[in-house]
Design an enzyme around this catalytic site. Structure first.
Site, mmCIF file in Angstrom:
data_model
loop_
_atom_site.group_PDB
_atom_site.id
_atom_site.type_symbol
_atom_site.label_atom_id
_atom_site.label_comp_id
_atom_site.label_asym_id
_atom_site.label_seq_id
_atom_site.Cartn_x
_atom_site.Cartn_y
_atom_site.Cartn_z
ATOM 1 N N GLU A 273 0.815 -1.220 0.000
ATOM 2 C CA GLU A 273 0.000 0.000 0.000
ATOM 3 C C GLU A 273 0.850 1.272 0.000
ATOM 4 O O GLU A 273 0.657 2.172 0.818
ATOM 5 C CB GLU A 273 -0.991 -0.056 1.156
ATOM 6 C CG GLU A 273 -1.964 -1.231 0.975
ATOM 7 C CD GLU A 273 -2.907 -1.447 2.145
ATOM 8 O OE1 GLU A 273 -3.013 -0.550 2.993
ATOM 9 O OE2 GLU A 273 -3.526 -2.525 2.202
ATOM 10 N N HIS B 281 -17.785 -10.889 5.562
ATOM 11 C CA HIS B 281 -16.508 -10.218 5.849
ATOM 12 C C HIS B 281 -15.757 -10.950 6.953
ATOM 13 O O HIS B 281 -16.324 -11.254 8.003
ATOM 14 C CB HIS B 281 -16.753 -8.758 6.271
ATOM 15 C CG HIS B 281 -15.475 -8.007 6.455
ATOM 16 N ND1 HIS B 281 -15.107 -7.427 7.635
ATOM 17 C CD2 HIS B 281 -14.461 -7.774 5.582
ATOM 18 C CE1 HIS B 281 -13.917 -6.841 7.484
ATOM 19 N NE2 HIS B 281 -13.508 -7.044 6.258
ATOM 20 N N HIS B 282 -14.505 -11.288 6.686
ATOM 21 C CA HIS B 282 -13.630 -11.914 7.677
ATOM 22 C C HIS B 282 -12.373 -11.079 7.830
ATOM 23 O O HIS B 282 -11.452 -11.204 7.016
ATOM 24 C CB HIS B 282 -13.197 -13.315 7.219
ATOM 25 C CG HIS B 282 -14.293 -14.324 7.174
ATOM 26 N ND1 HIS B 282 -14.158 -15.511 6.492
ATOM 27 C CD2 HIS B 282 -15.537 -14.333 7.729
ATOM 28 C CE1 HIS B 282 -15.280 -16.218 6.620
ATOM 29 N NE2 HIS B 282 -16.133 -15.524 7.359
ATOM 30 N N GLU B 283 -12.336 -10.219 8.822
ATOM 31 C CA GLU B 283 -11.074 -9.534 9.123
ATOM 32 C C GLU B 283 -10.292 -10.460 10.054
ATOM 33 O O GLU B 283 -10.672 -10.653 11.202
ATOM 34 C CB GLU B 283 -11.338 -8.177 9.794
ATOM 35 C CG GLU B 283 -10.087 -7.463 10.305
ATOM 36 C CD GLU B 283 -9.010 -7.284 9.244
ATOM 37 O OE1 GLU B 283 -9.234 -6.560 8.275
ATOM 38 O OE2 GLU B 283 -7.920 -7.904 9.379
ATOM 39 N N GLU C 90 -5.121 -6.779 2.034
ATOM 40 C CA GLU C 90 -3.770 -7.043 2.568
ATOM 41 C C GLU C 90 -3.325 -8.436 2.085
ATOM 42 O O GLU C 90 -2.956 -9.297 2.873
ATOM 43 C CB GLU C 90 -3.727 -6.941 4.103
ATOM 44 C CG GLU C 90 -4.088 -5.588 4.636
ATOM 45 C CD GLU C 90 -5.608 -5.324 4.626
ATOM 46 O OE1 GLU C 90 -5.994 -4.252 4.133
ATOM 47 O OE2 GLU C 90 -6.366 -6.185 5.073
ATOM 48 N N GLU D 201 -7.116 -6.566 -2.904
ATOM 49 C CA GLU D 201 -6.627 -5.191 -2.755
ATOM 50 C C GLU D 201 -5.179 -5.210 -3.249
ATOM 51 O O GLU D 201 -4.936 -5.390 -4.439
ATOM 52 C CB GLU D 201 -6.772 -4.769 -1.291
ATOM 53 C CG GLU D 201 -6.521 -3.304 -1.046
ATOM 54 C CD GLU D 201 -6.541 -2.975 0.434
ATOM 55 O OE1 GLU D 201 -7.006 -1.892 0.786
ATOM 56 O OE2 GLU D 201 -6.061 -3.785 1.256
ATOM 57 N N GLU E 121 -9.631 3.715 0.422
ATOM 58 C CA GLU E 121 -9.690 3.986 1.865
ATOM 59 C C GLU E 121 -8.673 5.041 2.307
ATOM 60 O O GLU E 121 -8.932 5.815 3.216
ATOM 61 C CB GLU E 121 -9.494 2.685 2.646
ATOM 62 C CG GLU E 121 -8.139 2.033 2.379
ATOM 63 C CD GLU E 121 -7.943 0.671 3.064
ATOM 64 O OE1 GLU E 121 -8.950 0.027 3.396
ATOM 65 O OE2 GLU E 121 -6.791 0.272 3.261
HETATM 66 C C1 NOJ Z 1 -8.525 -3.163 5.537
HETATM 67 C C2 NOJ Z 1 -9.323 -3.246 4.291
HETATM 68 O O1 NOJ Z 1 -8.549 -2.842 3.182
HETATM 69 C C3 NOJ Z 1 -10.528 -2.367 4.461
HETATM 70 O O2 NOJ Z 1 -11.277 -2.325 3.271
HETATM 71 C C4 NOJ Z 1 -11.360 -2.880 5.600
HETATM 72 O O3 NOJ Z 1 -12.446 -2.023 5.821
HETATM 73 C C5 NOJ Z 1 -10.536 -2.965 6.881
HETATM 74 N N1 NOJ Z 1 -9.321 -3.643 6.648
HETATM 75 C C6 NOJ Z 1 -11.280 -3.686 7.975
HETATM 76 O O4 NOJ Z 1 -11.253 -5.058 7.726
HETATM 77 CA CA CA Z 2 -6.052 -2.120 3.151
#
Ligand code: NOJ
Ligand code: CA
Length: 691
Positions: A177, A402-404, A473, A491, A497
């Protein structure tokens, strides 16, 4: 995806038996004869190659080899034991993509080497030469004296012919990034230039660049260096020798290991690729990276459909709401999700992403101990997952999961089966994953072998549950979407963002006119375009999007992704006539034509939608305004289209007046030409609907 034409011709098999003094030259040319690769062994038996384009040298004689942990380097004392030449020509179909049919036509040269020294180890090098570039890879065949290799470094050289102009980001082991830099090769300084704010983590051990890295020679030839089919190996950065104009592979390592890659023999490395084009626009039309990947391993992928989507997302980046519940301004509520479903259903948008729906967000950014925190099956108390999915189905809108993972890999791995099974049981077919923060286990990096396997294994496992992945990421795209089409997007760049919160003012107006010729050559991008409230002063006065609204529309065509977000808040779309373009624009293409472009300056792309056969055109410029003439001769003869042109208003400017937009509707046919004026940081979008 059915392959309907394949021809393979093995041209010759020659057996050489030669002393180490003999100089063997082996050549291969592209099907159109423009590119020539010469493989050679030095007097010391060191493998090397040279590349020319239309007889002009492109890569000077460059050496190949490996350093290994237990054993002597695989470097020299080689002899050629066999050479196999063949040709291949097929046309395969993309299940979704920039075009339906892809021609995969190359000449191949496989050189089998063996050491003349005691160990007599074997190493093969295969070149595939296409009209749009080439790839080569190392193959470690089954053999007596080599069963497992611990690679401490791959020593693949790319010796450039001069001090080219280069568009590059640092060879960061942990994040892509970064803003792109435009410098001469001799001026690359990845360590200094990488001192950017707002990176979740960064690690740049060498003066190296990441791939795709794109260059332009003095004579106007374009080169882009990357890799294809990155499987069970480390990502490759390219270390630069700025005095001698040489790049050398520098694999991403791990702090926990004294090697960079561990593999059991037999295996092969990813392809090292060079795209070669006279026109910058041809780089974008090149299919080299996907062609160098294996055909699909998934029998049925009819369960995934390309789609536009909205979501509970931008509002968190603006600070309007938050991911976590404890803050008191939780975004992912049942009510909010239903509002997005209603809006999407009304506006021809097929899906809604809901971030912050599950427990764990209170312990996300800034925490070291992130294992065991996120739960991928348990919703927060104010979010009724089943009801949201049910409501979406009623309205014809799918929910995107969504899986962070917060880069806590063990926790994610453990829960994958249950999480994907839950999705399957609800009929949810795609997930956006995230890997924000330093990788756990500590010492690993996002782009090393450990993580390459994490990302690839997730895709393979997800396919079993009919789940497609859009990773943030991520590891770089290397064309694996051909083999595992459920690798839908990712991404892997400075996305939208950053405009919401970066302390350096966000992505500058030139950003995407570089991205189109660098990062986009790797594969689909989840950039999340479509911000209409460019200044969003209600939420942040120090940040803004640095483009006009017309450029935001153009991005739906310029950037390719089978999932394309309409990222702004519902209230910013309602009542805006520009929304009509987002309603109309396609996401899945029959064919793509890059109409013009110069790296870092401007680009215009036309794409024909599958099924409807309507066309959409998008053009963007950097910080300079410009006038472009669009020649519509690519349209089908005799067909009249109703064209709606969304262009920068006369007084538009990315900073001074970004929302000034003119919309006009005219008739267009394949004899039409239109003049469009792009403002500073501007663009234009055209929908061409068959009458
Ligand atoms: C980074 C991601 O690029 C973004 O789109 C997302 O909202 C946040 N992480 C939270 O998971
Ligand atoms: Ca990001």
């Amino acid at each position: 995806m059915r392959i309907f034409k394949i021809s393979i011709v093995v041209i010759s098999t020659i057996l050489f038996s030669c002393s180490k003094e003999t100089k063997i030259e082996t050549k291969i040319i592209s099907p159109n004869s423009a590119i020539e690769v010469i493989f050679n062994l030095t007097k010391d038996g060191q493998p090397n190659y040279t590349i020319s384009y239309k007889k002009g040298e492109v890569i000077k004689t460059s050496t190949l080899g490996f350093d290994l942990r237990e054993a002597a380097s695989l470097k020299d004392n080689f002899k050629i034991i066999n050479v196999i030449s063949s040709s291949f020509n097929e046309t395969w179909k993309m299940p979704w993509g920039e075009q339906l049919e892809v021609v995969n036509n190359y000449n191949e040269l496989k050189i089998e080497l063996q050491e003349t020294s005691e160990l007599k180890r074997k190493l093969n090098i295969t070149f595939r030469v296409y009209d749009d570039g080439l790839g080569f890879r190392y193959e470690f065949p089954e053999q007596k004296n080599l069963s497992e290799v611990f690679i401490t470094e791959e020593n693949t050289e790319f010796k450039l012919t001069a001090d080219h102009k280069v568009w590059w980001i640092p060879g960061d082991w942990d994040i892509y990034e970064h803003l792109y830099n435009t410098t001469q090769f001799s001026e690359i300084d990845a360590i200094e230039k990488a001192a950017h704010v707002n990176l979740a983590q960064t690690s740049i051990p060498e003066n190296a660049v990441n791939t795709p890295v794109t260059m332009k020679t003095k004579s106007g030839l374009h080169l882009s260096f990357h890799e294809a089919s990155l499987i069970d190996y480390s990502g490759m950065t390219l270390q630069v020798d700025t005095l001698n104009f040489v790049m050398k592979s520098n694999l991403v390592g791990s702090d926990n290991l004294d090697y960079k890659v561990k593999r059991t023999v037999p295996f092969h490395t990813p392809w090292r690729t060079i795209q070669i084009a006279e026109k910058a626009s041809d780089l974008i039309e090149s299919n080299l990276i996907v062609n160098l990947n294996e055909p699909s391993k998934l029998d049925d992928i009819s369960w995934f459909k390309p789609t536009k989507y909205t979501g509970i997302w931008w509002e968190m980046h603006l600070g309007k709401s938050s991911w976590d519940l404890a803050s008191g301004k939780h975004g992912a509520t049942t009510e909010n999700a239903k509002a997005f479903i209603d809006f999407s259903a009304k506006n021809n948008i097929g899906a809604v992403l809901v971030e912050g729906w599950n427990t764990g967000w209170e312990h996300w950014i800034g925490f070291e101990d992130r294992e065991g925190v996120f739960d991928f099956v348990t919703p927060y108390s104010d979010y009724d997952l089943k009801e949201v999915v049910r409501y979406g189905k009623e309205k014809g809108v799918e929910i995107i999961m969504h899986h962070e993972t917060s880069a806590a890999t063990e926790t994610y791995e453990k829960q994958q089966d249950t999480a994907y099974a839950l999705m399957q049981s609800l009929g949810i077919h795609s997930v956006k994953t995230g890997y924000v923060g330093k990788i756990l286990p500590k010492g690993e990096y996002h782009h090393g072998q450990y993580m390459v396997n994490q990302y690839n294994n997730a895709v393979i496992k997800a396919a079993k549950y009919q789940v497609a992945i859009n990773a943030h990421e991520p590891i770089k795209a290397t064309g694996l979407r051909r083999t595992y089409p459920n690798t839908i997007s990712r991404e892997g760049l400075r996305g939208q963002e950053f405009n919401a919160w970066a302390q350096d003012g966000g992505n500058p107006p030139e950003h995407l006119s570089i991205v189109a010729f660098t990062r986009m050559l790797a594969g689909p991008i989840d950039f999340t375009p479509g911000i209409f409230d460019i200044k969003f002063d209600k939420y942040k006065t120090a940040n803004q999007v640095n483009t006009t609204i017309a450029q935001q529309l153009a991005l739906y065509v310029v950037i390719y992704s089978p999932v394309q977000m309409a990222a702004d808040l519902i209230e910013n779309y309602e009542g805006n006539p520009a929304l009509q373009f987002i309603r109309d624009v396609g996401v899945d293409w029959q064919q793509t034509k890059v109409l013009n472009g110069e790296i870092g300056d401007f680009v215009t792309i036309a794409r024909q939608e599958r099924n409807s056969n309507n066309w959409f055109v998008g053009g963007i410029t950097d910080e300079n305004s410009r006038t472009l003439v669009i020649d519509f001769s690519f349209l089908e003869k005799g067909v009249t289209y109703e064209a709606t042109i969304y262009e920068d208003g006369k007084d538009a400017h990315w900073d001074k007046n970004p929302t000034s937009l003119t919309i006009r509707t005219i008739e267009i046919s394949n004899t039409s030409k239109e003049i469009v004026k792009l403002a500073e940081g501007g663009g234009f979008a055209i929908s061409l609907l068959k009458k």
